[in-house]
Design an enzyme around this catalytic site. Structure first.
Site, PDB file in Angstrom:
ATOM      1  N   ASN A 213       0.238  -0.208   6.251  1.00  0.00           N
ATOM      2  CA  ASN A 213       0.779  -1.027   5.170  1.00  0.00           C
ATOM      3  C   ASN A 213       1.393  -2.250   5.835  1.00  0.00           C
ATOM      4  OD1 ASN A 213       1.969  -2.056   2.867  1.00  0.00           O
ATOM      5  ND2 ASN A 213       3.716  -0.656   2.924  1.00  0.00           N
ATOM      6  N   GLY A 214       1.016  -3.451   5.374  1.00  0.00           N
ATOM      7  CA  GLY A 214       1.591  -4.655   5.972  1.00  0.00           C
ATOM      8  C   GLY A 214       0.506  -5.659   6.302  1.00  0.00           C
TER       9      GLY A 214
ATOM     10  N   LYS B 207       4.155  -2.463  -6.804  1.00  0.00           N
ATOM     11  CA  LYS B 207       5.569  -2.268  -7.145  1.00  0.00           C
ATOM     12  C   LYS B 207       6.502  -2.960  -6.154  1.00  0.00           C
ATOM     13  CE  LYS B 207       8.912  -0.275  -9.509  1.00  0.00           C
ATOM     14  NZ  LYS B 207       9.226  -0.960 -10.775  1.00  0.00           N
TER      15      LYS B 207
ATOM     16  N   HIS C 199      10.412 -31.835 -24.335  1.00  0.00           N
ATOM     17  CA  HIS C 199      10.030 -32.614 -23.148  1.00  0.00           C
ATOM     18  C   HIS C 199       8.645 -32.229 -22.637  1.00  0.00           C
ATOM     19  CE1 HIS C 199      14.022 -34.262 -23.150  1.00  0.00           C
ATOM     20  NE2 HIS C 199      14.480 -33.032 -23.298  1.00  0.00           N
TER      21      HIS C 199
ATOM     22  N   CYS D 231       0.845  -1.184   0.000  1.00  0.00           N
ATOM     23  CA  CYS D 231       0.000   0.000   0.000  1.00  0.00           C
ATOM     24  C   CYS D 231       0.881   1.235   0.000  1.00  0.00           C
ATOM     25  CB  CYS D 231      -0.875   0.013   1.243  1.00  0.00           C
ATOM     26  SG  CYS D 231      -1.851  -1.484   1.394  1.00  0.00           S
TER      27      CYS D 231
ATOM     28  N   ARG E  50       1.945   1.607  -5.884  1.00  0.00           N
ATOM     29  CA  ARG E  50       2.062   0.615  -4.809  1.00  0.00           C
ATOM     30  C   ARG E  50       0.734  -0.076  -4.513  1.00  0.00           C
ATOM     31  NH1 ARG E  50       6.690   1.563  -1.477  1.00  0.00           N
ATOM     32  NH2 ARG E  50       5.630   0.386   0.135  1.00  0.00           N
TER      33      ARG E  50
ATOM     34  N   LYS F  48       7.216  -9.802 -18.571  1.00  0.00           N
ATOM     35  CA  LYS F  48       6.746  -8.458 -18.951  1.00  0.00           C
ATOM     36  C   LYS F  48       5.411  -8.560 -19.661  1.00  0.00           C
ATOM     37  CE  LYS F  48       8.657  -6.449 -16.912  1.00  0.00           C
ATOM     38  NZ  LYS F  48       9.746  -6.730 -16.053  1.00  0.00           N
TER      39      LYS F  48
ATOM     40  N   TRP G  22      -3.693  -1.802  -1.579  1.00  0.00           N
ATOM     41  CA  TRP G  22      -3.564  -3.031  -2.369  1.00  0.00           C
ATOM     42  C   TRP G  22      -4.076  -4.122  -1.445  1.00  0.00           C
ATOM     43  CZ3 TRP G  22      -1.013  -7.784  -2.262  1.00  0.00           C
ATOM     44  CH2 TRP G  22      -0.906  -8.443  -3.500  1.00  0.00           C
TER      45      TRP G  22
ATOM     46  N   GLU H  13      12.251 -13.117 -18.776  1.00  0.00           N
ATOM     47  CA  GLU H  13      11.908 -11.724 -18.520  1.00  0.00           C
ATOM     48  C   GLU H  13      10.901 -11.219 -19.558  1.00  0.00           C
ATOM     49  OE1 GLU H  13      12.095  -9.896 -16.128  1.00  0.00           O
ATOM     50  OE2 GLU H  13      11.948  -7.842 -16.861  1.00  0.00           O
TER      51      GLU H  13
ATOM     52  N   GLU I 265       2.489  -9.640 -17.252  1.00  0.00           N
ATOM     53  CA  GLU I 265       2.085  -8.739 -16.170  1.00  0.00           C
ATOM     54  C   GLU I 265       1.393  -7.483 -16.668  1.00  0.00           C
ATOM     55  OE1 GLU I 265       5.226  -7.486 -13.545  1.00  0.00           O
ATOM     56  OE2 GLU I 265       6.601  -7.177 -15.195  1.00  0.00           O
TER      57      GLU I 265
END
Ligand code: F6R
Length: 608
Positions: A100-101, A603, A504, A2, A27, A485, A74, A481, A488
């Protein structure tokens, strides 16, 4: 997770808190809320959705005050509803709190209150903290906060207003970051230094288990034991212009385009006279370096992909036993990690909970630890002590791009430096690699100049719903990567496999609706990757390649291609990742996604 912003001073707090929340919205952006204190009257406004909604709502009401706290959420505990948005208030309206947490024992504490007949207005873990502090508050706010902290388990950053205290507010940190700033009769707090930059760059990063009292007189700092501590401010050399989008439609595009300069900054002073020089920053003696037997790279997400590139370089140049692992796995594994281990923790924010926990574990086990981070005074930087700085400048887009570039540069320098100390990197090779590293910024900018071509290719694939990325050796982490990208920010399914693993299993997925994105620069295993491409093509998968400029062979097997300048094979990730960042960006933009604030993501992941 948050975002938190607080203010006290002579100006209108609402404007400052809202501006701070806008800056911190990366955030969390499920819901937002603000509390403004005017004398002993505290007014609260909250809403579901973005800070823009909150701002509009605030314009329609008459809330004012010179002291205020705000939050962008969040969601972790409790759905996205107005009731669950912060601030939260105790039933008597004495304590107003944002958080936050995660409070781990909130059920247990909630039960205690419920038995006394208290009713909760939300489903959050946060509300319980407001209740607890209020129940312990007589006339000493510090004492009530300390007693509450002693009963709370978990990770929390709180900002607290007391209805009967009109000239101060309080910050608490145990886990998630909180940064304080004070200048000219004003005192600010925020989850991230970027929100403070328009007002001051003289800041204090709160340590774990600290409580701060903020007033027009400045900051008073205390430990959880009540002892007064010195509130020492540090100058950060970032400025507010670094946190604005300028003429770009999104931070992500701005940050992708900054990558040439990021490389220049990260390499500056560390490549001198054609050799690598980290002697001023590498915290261990040459003798220590010679005694290392193991090197561990530990990180999450994109930082883990940069670490995987470094791991492959370390295999080649250090002679050490190399391990690259996600911090969330490392912290719970029974990893052999001792004084012969150099443990490198990679995190752009320096606040990722798993990476921090892994660093603590390695330190306890006796490893020699190093943090590679963009924020020297972050929790990771302070936990580990020894820091190699990325110098990428603040990154606002949720999807990491320029910090990945900074990580590649810092980790390449670090790995080659150790290789040099260990005698595995011979001077001739060092010279060649250094000369080429110095040329990389221009090569990066050369690729960026063709961004529009990438958009045209992305347009052709906008109707497809899944992509498979492949690469071998040092190109495999680049494929990972690229896939990360894409998924997300565009929400299109994408997965990455080592090219040699296709047969495989993953090859079963292929048909004309499943494009394969192959990272295939000309390197020692190019021919092998080419075989995987041909096998994919034989299954009718559309082929998109990232290849070296001038590679005519690969054109024959590709439906579309991105071509990057030639470079030393160890350095190809610096170039091959860029078309993949741009591809993800353009596809997401064509699909109309919220690029800088993708759904469900935050983030910094400051909780486990
Ligand atoms: C992806 C992304 C995340 C982060 C991860 C670690 O674009 O940004 O995967 O890389 O959350 O964050 P840091 O590097 O701050 O530890």
């Amino acid at each position: 997770m948050c975002g938190i912003m607080g203010y006290i001073g002579s100006r209108d707090a609402a404007g400052i808190v809202i501006k701070g929340l806008e800056c911190l919205e990366y955030r969390g952006y499920d819901s937002a809320g603000i509390a403004l204190a005017e004398g002993h009257k505290i007014g609260i406004s909250k809403c579901v959705g973005s800070v823009a909604n909150l701002k509009a709502q605030l314009e329609k009401c008459s809330l004012n005050g010179k002291m205020g706290i705000g939050h962008t959420r969040w969601a972790t505990h409790g759905g996205v509803t107005r009731e669950n948005a912060h601030p939260h208030v105790d039933p008597d309206g004495r304590v107003v709190l944002i958080h936050n947490g995660i409070i781990e024992n909130f059920h247990e504490l909630g039960e205690e209150f419920a038995q006394k007949g208290v009713r909760f207005a939300s489903e959050t873990d946060t509300e319980v903290a407001a209740f607890l502090i209020s129940s312990l508050y007589r006339d000493d706010p510090l004492l009530a906060i300390r007693e509450a902290c002693a009963r709370l388990r978990g990770a929390f950053a709180f900002v607290i207003l007391f209805a009967d205290i009109a000239d101060r507010y309080y910050c608490v940190r145990k886990g998630p970051s909180l940064v304080l700033g004070a200048a000219g009769g004003e005192a600010f707090c925020a989850s991230d230094v970027t929100a403070l930059l328009p007002y001051t760059n003289n800041v204090l990063f709160m340590e774990d288990e600290e409580i701060a009292e903020l007033s027009a007189e400045g900051i008073s700092l205390y430990g959880f034991d009540g002892a007064r501590k010195e509130a020492r401010l540090h100058l950060v050399d970032w400025d507010a212009s670094m946190t604005s989008k300028g003429m770009y439609p999104h931070f992500m595009l701005k940050e992708i385009e900054e990558q040439g300069n990021v490389l220049r900054r990260t390499l500056a002073g560390r490549l001198e006279g054609g050799v690598i020089n980290l002697s001023a920053e590498f915290p261990f003696s040459d003798e220590d370096a010679r005694l290392f037997r193991r090197i561990h790279f530990v990180a999450c997400g994109t930082s883990c992909h940069a670490s995987a590139v470094a791991g492959r370089l370390a295999d080649r140049y250090t002679g050490l036993d190399v391990r690259v692992e996600a911090a969330s796995e490392y912290r719970y594994g029974n990893v052999v990690c001792d004084e012969g281990t150099l443990a490198v923790f990679v995190s752009q924010s320096g606040e990722t909970a798993d990476t921090l926990a892994a660093a603590r574990l390695a330190r306890i086990k006796g490893a020699r630890c190093l943090a590679v981070t963009n924020v020297v005074s972050s929790s990771l930087g302070r936990e580990v002590g020894a820091v190699l700085e990325l110098r990428a400048g603040p990154e606002i887009g949720v999807a990491a791009t320029k910090t990945f570039m900074g990580q590649l540069a810092a980790l390449t320098l670090l790995t080659l430096w150790i290789g040099k100390q260990k005698g595995f990197l011979v001077p001739q090779k060092e010279k060649r690699l250094c000369a080429e590293m110095a040329r990389l910024p221009l090569k990066v900018e050369d690729i960026l100049a063709q961004g529009e071509d990438v958009r045209k290719i992305a347009e052709r694939y906008q109707d497809l719903s899944a992509f498979l990325f492949i690469g071998r050796g040092i190109s495999y982490p680049v494929a990972m990567e690229g896939a990360l990208k894409l998924k997300e920010i565009s929400y299109v399914h994408a997965e990455a496999h080592a090219a040699g693993e296709m047969k495989h299993g993953p090859i079963a997925l292929l048909d004309k609706r499943m494009p394969v994105v192959a990272v295939a620069p000309r390197d020692g295993i190019y021919e092998k990757t080419l075989s995987s491409i041909q096998e994919s093509r034989a299954r009718k998968a559309p082929i998109i390649t990232v290849a070296s400029r001038g590679d005519k062979d690969i054109r024959r097997f590709s439906d579309d291609g991105f071509f990057v300048p030639e470079t030393e094979e160890e350095l190809t990730p610096f170039l091959t990742v860029i078309p993949l960042q741009l591809f993800a960006y353009h596809l997401a933009s064509i699909l109309g996604r919220e690029i800088d604030r993708p759904r469900n993501l935050a983030k910094s992941v400051t909780v486990e």
